[in-house]
Write an enzyme that holds these catalytic residues in place. Sequence first.
Site, short mmCIF file in Angstrom:
data_model
loop_
_atom_site.label_atom_id
_atom_site.label_comp_id
_atom_site.label_asym_id
_atom_site.label_seq_id
_atom_site.Cartn_x
_atom_site.Cartn_y
_atom_site.Cartn_z
N SER A 44 14.16 -1.88 -43.99
CA SER A 44 14.86 -3.06 -43.50
C SER A 44 15.70 -3.74 -44.57
O SER A 44 16.79 -4.23 -44.30
CB SER A 44 13.84 -4.07 -42.94
OG SER A 44 13.17 -3.54 -41.82
N GLU A 65 3.83 -9.74 -51.41
CA GLU A 65 4.98 -10.18 -52.18
C GLU A 65 4.60 -10.81 -53.51
O GLU A 65 5.30 -10.64 -54.52
CB GLU A 65 5.84 -11.17 -51.37
CG GLU A 65 6.73 -10.52 -50.32
CD GLU A 65 5.99 -10.06 -49.08
OE1 GLU A 65 4.79 -10.37 -48.95
OE2 GLU A 65 6.61 -9.41 -48.22
N PHE A 90 9.35 -14.24 -46.71
CA PHE A 90 8.11 -13.79 -47.35
C PHE A 90 8.24 -13.86 -48.87
O PHE A 90 7.30 -14.28 -49.57
CB PHE A 90 7.79 -12.36 -46.93
CG PHE A 90 7.68 -12.16 -45.45
CD1 PHE A 90 7.17 -13.17 -44.63
CD2 PHE A 90 8.06 -10.97 -44.85
CE1 PHE A 90 7.06 -12.99 -43.26
CE2 PHE A 90 7.96 -10.78 -43.48
CZ PHE A 90 7.46 -11.79 -42.68
N ASP A 124 13.37 -12.58 -33.89
CA ASP A 124 12.07 -12.56 -34.58
C ASP A 124 11.41 -13.94 -34.65
O ASP A 124 10.20 -14.04 -34.90
CB ASP A 124 12.22 -11.99 -35.98
CG ASP A 124 12.48 -10.49 -35.98
OD1 ASP A 124 12.67 -9.93 -34.87
OD2 ASP A 124 12.53 -9.89 -37.05
N GLN A 128 9.83 -15.84 -39.14
CA GLN A 128 10.59 -14.86 -39.94
C GLN A 128 11.90 -15.44 -40.46
O GLN A 128 12.64 -14.75 -41.17
CB GLN A 128 10.91 -13.63 -39.08
CG GLN A 128 9.78 -13.12 -38.23
CD GLN A 128 8.67 -12.47 -39.03
OE1 GLN A 128 8.92 -11.52 -39.77
NE2 GLN A 128 7.46 -12.99 -38.91
N ARG A 174 20.59 -10.02 -41.90
CA ARG A 174 20.22 -8.89 -41.03
C ARG A 174 21.42 -8.37 -40.24
O ARG A 174 21.60 -7.17 -40.13
CB ARG A 174 19.15 -9.36 -40.04
CG ARG A 174 18.71 -8.28 -39.08
CD ARG A 174 17.77 -8.84 -38.03
NE ARG A 174 17.00 -7.80 -37.38
CZ ARG A 174 16.07 -8.04 -36.45
NH1 ARG A 174 15.83 -9.28 -36.08
NH2 ARG A 174 15.41 -7.04 -35.89
#
Length: 321
Positions: A44, A65, A90, A124, A128, A174
């Site tokens: 991703s 992470e 994250f 999402d 997210q 994204r």
Amino acid sequence: MKATPNKFELKMGLATREAYGQALAELGANNPNVVALDADLAKSTFSAKFAEKFPDRFYTAGIAEANMVGIASGLALAGKIPFASSFAVFLCDKAYDQLRMCVAYPRVNAKFVGSHGGISIGEDGPSQQSVEDFALMCALPGFVVMHPADEFSARALVHRMAEWNGPAYMRTGRAKAPIIYGPNDTFEIGKAKVHGPGRDVAIIACGFEVGYALQAQAQLEEEGIAARVVDMHTIKPIDDEAVAKAASECGAIVTAEEHLLDGGLGSRVARSAAKSHPVPMEFVGIQNTYAESGTPDQLMNKYGLTAPYIVEAVKRVLKRK
């Protein structure tokens, strides 16, 4: 839209996360000290492009992470140039203590790329969606913080990150990003790109908002308002000279960012302008709320981040000029 020579139409290119993966693989071929880490999201974030070519220099930390940031710090202290990637929310939220104590405090030469930033991640949902990452990362002393607008600026700025001696963070997106630049455009950390000589108002934007700002610039031109668009791809260190020039020559500023208004681009531009040439300002961004699930277009419209909202902000600020 009516076609005019100055009309900016969105022509989609690669997502900035994919451009990051390409640039990371290029860096790996040119510098054996470049290493990459990921937190189980390499496909991703597109760090998988590096892993495919240099598997012996790629490290996966699993869904951890904080551990990844600690490992990146150690690799940097050993003389490597680590690029650590995960989703922005994250990376910045879960690993903030490690970013502070293992990277910012010792000021190690480690690089971090948070993909799927902002609300344009879409369906999402809010868990997210990273909408605080600029504020968090700008608060870390010594960190460079960047948000490129398209694939060409992303690719170039990844190379500048590798050359920069110190900690750096980049947000990538994204969704596919509109093409703003070409392969021959050059970029420097801390030096904004200016689009147009307009002197009625300056629109200072970053990331996806640069494309919307250029659409707004075209609409405003049809209404007789000459806007200057400033792509502030480096949020920290901010280009104080570009802000001062925009403020003194235009007399009014609108900022636009895909981020909460608290602590993001607008805050930094306001502080810069206050030091050099205070002018009336308006701020386009997310208003003290988390978003919800939806398509990227639905969310960008619902939370007031598209070109029509920038046009409205320009008209408000011009009344105060």
